[in-house]
Design a protein around this motif. Sequence first.
Motif, PDB file in Angstrom:
ATOM      1  N   ASP A 557       0.834  -1.217   0.000  1.00  0.00           N
ATOM      2  CA  ASP A 557       0.000   0.000   0.000  1.00  0.00           C
ATOM      3  C   ASP A 557       0.859   1.254   0.000  1.00  0.00           C
ATOM      4  OD1 ASP A 557      -2.290  -1.482  -0.018  1.00  0.00           O
ATOM      5  OD2 ASP A 557      -2.655  -1.341   2.137  1.00  0.00           O
ATOM      6  N   PHE A 558       1.949   1.211   0.766  1.00  0.00           N
ATOM      7  CA  PHE A 558       2.855   2.363   0.832  1.00  0.00           C
ATOM      8  C   PHE A 558       3.457   2.636  -0.547  1.00  0.00           C
ATOM      9  CE2 PHE A 558       6.515   4.910   1.690  1.00  0.00           C
ATOM     10  CZ  PHE A 558       6.273   5.576   2.883  1.00  0.00           C
ATOM     11  N   VAL A 559       3.912   1.575  -1.198  1.00  0.00           N
ATOM     12  CA  VAL A 559       4.513   1.717  -2.531  1.00  0.00           C
ATOM     13  C   VAL A 559       3.490   2.274  -3.521  1.00  0.00           C
ATOM     14  CG1 VAL A 559       5.561   0.471  -4.468  1.00  0.00           C
ATOM     15  CG2 VAL A 559       6.209  -0.115  -2.120  1.00  0.00           C
ATOM     16  N   THR A 560       2.266   1.779  -3.462  1.00  0.00           N
ATOM     17  CA  THR A 560       1.205   2.255  -4.359  1.00  0.00           C
ATOM     18  C   THR A 560       0.932   3.734  -4.143  1.00  0.00           C
ATOM     19  OG1 THR A 560       0.187   0.063  -4.383  1.00  0.00           O
ATOM     20  CG2 THR A 560      -1.196   1.910  -5.070  1.00  0.00           C
ATOM     21  N   ASP A 561       0.817   4.149  -2.886  1.00  0.00           N
ATOM     22  CA  ASP A 561       0.585   5.566  -2.565  1.00  0.00           C
ATOM     23  C   ASP A 561       1.726   6.441  -3.075  1.00  0.00           C
ATOM     24  OD1 ASP A 561      -1.792   4.976  -1.328  1.00  0.00           O
ATOM     25  OD2 ASP A 561      -0.964   4.962   0.704  1.00  0.00           O
ATOM     26  N   CYS A 562       2.946   5.905  -2.961  1.00  0.00           N
ATOM     27  CA  CYS A 562       4.124   6.641  -3.432  1.00  0.00           C
ATOM     28  C   CYS A 562       4.076   6.807  -4.956  1.00  0.00           C
ATOM     29  CB  CYS A 562       5.394   5.908  -2.998  1.00  0.00           C
ATOM     30  SG  CYS A 562       6.909   6.767  -3.413  1.00  0.00           S
ATOM     31  N   GLU A 563       3.679   5.754  -5.657  1.00  0.00           N
ATOM     32  CA  GLU A 563       3.579   5.797  -7.122  1.00  0.00           C
ATOM     33  C   GLU A 563       2.537   6.817  -7.584  1.00  0.00           C
ATOM     34  OE1 GLU A 563       4.766   1.146  -8.189  1.00  0.00           O
ATOM     35  OE2 GLU A 563       2.673   1.698  -7.796  1.00  0.00           O
ATOM     36  N   MET A 564       1.491   7.006  -6.772  1.00  0.00           N
ATOM     37  CA  MET A 564       0.402   7.913  -7.134  1.00  0.00           C
ATOM     38  C   MET A 564       0.714   9.369  -6.810  1.00  0.00           C
ATOM     39  SD  MET A 564      -1.854   5.878  -8.425  1.00  0.00           S
ATOM     40  CE  MET A 564      -3.384   6.803  -8.448  1.00  0.00           C
ATOM     41  N   ARG A 599      16.494   6.145  -9.607  1.00  0.00           N
ATOM     42  CA  ARG A 599      15.379   6.637 -10.415  1.00  0.00           C
ATOM     43  C   ARG A 599      14.106   5.808 -10.283  1.00  0.00           C
ATOM     44  NH1 ARG A 599      19.199   5.285 -14.602  1.00  0.00           N
ATOM     45  NH2 ARG A 599      18.799   3.236 -15.510  1.00  0.00           N
ATOM     46  N   ASP A 600      14.167   4.665  -9.582  1.00  0.00           N
ATOM     47  CA  ASP A 600      12.960   3.850  -9.405  1.00  0.00           C
ATOM     48  C   ASP A 600      12.120   4.404  -8.259  1.00  0.00           C
ATOM     49  OD1 ASP A 600      14.089   1.918 -11.247  1.00  0.00           O
ATOM     50  OD2 ASP A 600      15.366   1.280  -9.577  1.00  0.00           O
ATOM     51  N   ILE A 601      10.854   4.001  -8.221  1.00  0.00           N
ATOM     52  CA  ILE A 601      10.041   4.298  -7.036  1.00  0.00           C
ATOM     53  C   ILE A 601      10.597   3.505  -5.857  1.00  0.00           C
ATOM     54  CG2 ILE A 601       7.743   4.113  -5.970  1.00  0.00           C
ATOM     55  CD1 ILE A 601       7.908   6.306  -8.041  1.00  0.00           C
ATOM     56  N   VAL A 602      10.717   2.167  -6.038  1.00  0.00           N
ATOM     57  CA  VAL A 602      11.418   1.334  -5.059  1.00  0.00           C
ATOM     58  C   VAL A 602      12.755   0.963  -5.685  1.00  0.00           C
ATOM     59  CG1 VAL A 602      11.374  -0.780  -3.697  1.00  0.00           C
ATOM     60  CG2 VAL A 602       9.241   0.403  -4.206  1.00  0.00           C
ATOM     61  N   ILE A 603      13.839   1.403  -5.067  1.00  0.00           N
ATOM     62  CA  ILE A 603      15.158   1.230  -5.671  1.00  0.00           C
ATOM     63  C   ILE A 603      15.452  -0.257  -5.903  1.00  0.00           C
ATOM     64  CG2 ILE A 603      17.643   1.564  -5.323  1.00  0.00           C
ATOM     65  CD1 ILE A 603      16.039   4.125  -5.934  1.00  0.00           C
ATOM     66  N   ASN A 604      15.799  -0.566  -7.157  1.00  0.00           N
ATOM     67  CA  ASN A 604      16.063  -1.939  -7.573  1.00  0.00           C
ATOM     68  C   ASN A 604      17.534  -2.266  -7.316  1.00  0.00           C
ATOM     69  OD1 ASN A 604      16.823  -4.205  -9.233  1.00  0.00           O
ATOM     70  ND2 ASN A 604      14.876  -3.979 -10.306  1.00  0.00           N
ATOM     71  N   GLU A 605      17.763  -3.047  -6.281  1.00  0.00           N
ATOM     72  CA  GLU A 605      19.130  -3.379  -5.859  1.00  0.00           C
ATOM     73  C   GLU A 605      19.908  -4.090  -6.964  1.00  0.00           C
ATOM     74  OE1 GLU A 605      20.985  -6.740  -2.954  1.00  0.00           O
ATOM     75  OE2 GLU A 605      19.333  -5.559  -2.133  1.00  0.00           O
ATOM     76  N   GLU A 606      19.288  -5.092  -7.579  1.00  0.00           N
ATOM     77  CA  GLU A 606      19.982  -5.902  -8.585  1.00  0.00           C
ATOM     78  C   GLU A 606      20.427  -5.050  -9.776  1.00  0.00           C
ATOM     79  OE1 GLU A 606      19.321 -10.141 -10.958  1.00  0.00           O
ATOM     80  OE2 GLU A 606      17.680  -9.268  -9.800  1.00  0.00           O
ATOM     81  N   ARG A 607      19.546  -4.147 -10.221  1.00  0.00           N
ATOM     82  CA  ARG A 607      19.879  -3.295 -11.374  1.00  0.00           C
ATOM     83  C   ARG A 607      21.058  -2.386 -11.045  1.00  0.00           C
ATOM     84  NH1 ARG A 607      19.031   1.708 -12.554  1.00  0.00           N
ATOM     85  NH2 ARG A 607      17.555   2.094 -10.876  1.00  0.00           N
ATOM     86  N   ILE A 608      21.047  -1.791  -9.862  1.00  0.00           N
ATOM     87  CA  ILE A 608      22.109  -0.848  -9.492  1.00  0.00           C
ATOM     88  C   ILE A 608      23.441  -1.570  -9.324  1.00  0.00           C
ATOM     89  CG2 ILE A 608      22.913   0.642  -7.616  1.00  0.00           C
ATOM     90  CD1 ILE A 608      20.126   1.742  -7.374  1.00  0.00           C
TER      91      ILE A 608
END
Length: 614
Positions: A557-564, A599-608
């Motif tokens: 829910d927190f992530v969704t609210d952040c995306e909005m 640059r992600d909403i939730v920082i993607n560890e694997e990508r970085i």
Amino acid sequence: MKLEKILDKLGSLEKNSFIKIIDNIISKNPKNLKEINSILSSSDKGLKSVDNQNISKIFSLISSEFQEHIKCEFQEITNQLDVLIDIIIRDGNCIMKQDWFSRLYDDELKNLKSNLKDLNTDFEDEKSELSISRKRDYKIYKACLHTAYNNDKINNRDAKITSDELSIILTLSKHLGLSQEEIKLINYSILPIQKIDIQEVIKSLKNIGVIFYSTKENTIYVADEMVRILRKVREKEVAQKFYRRTLILLKEPIINQIAKEHNIDRKKSYSEKIEKIINGGVPFTNLLLNNIYKMGSNLTEKKKTLNELCEKGLNISTLKGSTLDEKINSLIEHFENVERDEKVGISIDGYDKLLTELNETLTGLNQQIRTQFELQEEYVLKADFLLDYNIKPRDILDLIEKNDLNSFIKEYGVKQRGDNILNILDHYKDVENLYLENYENVAYRNLNILKENGIIVKESELGIKFEELTKVIFKDLGFNLDDTLKNQLNTKNDLMDLLINLGNDEIIIIECKTSKERGYNKFSSVSRQLKSYQNVALKSNLRIVKILLIAPEFSDDFVTDCEMDTEMNLSLITASTLLNISEAFKTSKYTEFPHVLFRDIVINEERIIKALSK
């Protein structure tokens, strides 16, 4: 080595058998299917396209079903699965070259044949030290096993033990108080022992999903999570190192009492008898229920002895339960938690320094550790190397004789009053690095784990400590943490935690949140706080490049609210992700972390981490 780390090392073909088994378990609607589907929903191509971190999470969700899958494999009693699993679950055998595994397998079969010969002699020799009651137990178990195995031959079928027969046989062995080694010896007094080609052994273990095999490195890997499951299958409740830690607290008459009960030569040295008890698979619960007490002890005396063993010997003051069974279960749970925790108890640098100085003082330590943990490498006294095998400082110190520990303590000026091992660990503690290694535990406000890892801190101080550690991490990433500018911007009501000055009137605002609860879920309150910081900075004509929120984890829910949210350039980072990024940065080519990667909403560890490795 953790499952995720092993999966990162392997190609898709090398992971294929394991993935197929998990896929098959998922298709049968396991109890945690809802949580598994929420992980799989992010992938359109099924389990094979899920990243290694999430495969590891899914495996933890189906661990009980995987355990049942392994138990089913034991019905094929000619596959020597008991012998093979006993090898790979021993401390130090989670990473092995093929030739080393082959040597251990050969040694195991030789020992088995030799011990079987001794057992048959004890059966026939009326003067053997084997008691009449123990001989009776062995004969009862052997007769039942013989019937279960051979009754198929009478009906002109292949000899086999069915699942129903196996469950009865296991129940019988438990009530007769037989150790795994005793069971194994009696089993192979009926079944023929034949050496299987090592390639076939590896293939069979790989096909049932208990090992991974890297063809490129010619190396077998057994994940820490898998070892714990296999130990449960073999009814070995704790790792050898914890078993040893408990046994060395017992006086020799008690050790002799246990040895006599399980047909172990009492003429051997004290340490040899302890290793025989451990390797013999004497159930830890049975040991603490019946075997460690003076003859004739009543229940009250047993509870007192167990409490003293835990509190004074093992330094565990948080044992739960009022009954003996409850106390033993609490102790096993404690050891499981210590084993799962990746933290070392002292810093990595402190561990390396301890190993170096131990090696300078104690001749033969390197060989002792190699032998004890069956390690193939020539020189093994390296912190990173030992931690891959889940061997921690306390595990090393437990193996050193008391006189040698005393000499070491005097030579290096370690405090002499109190418990020697705890004093040594305290002496080599590097507080800042230790806190950083426990960064996620600070984020979760997990006081019990922090205490077990050697950190004494008040709960009221954890929020500030998390902020301080986050500041250290961002400094290590090469950023300019500008306290002067932050203090100029802060007002009575608006107090930013951290501010990064990028120059040219550009800043990054960082907010740190600790939480005991799983899934940080307070977006409305934290967003008001962050927007207030944003307004203060904008009034000072500063450009906010990014706002970062660091917390132990975030709810869906927190992530969704952040995306909005459209008013802030906000990214979310979990504490574990930030720490792993920091570790990857140390070996990268960069002197300052490229903040554009946030640059992600939730920082993607694997990508970085992949980007840093290029």
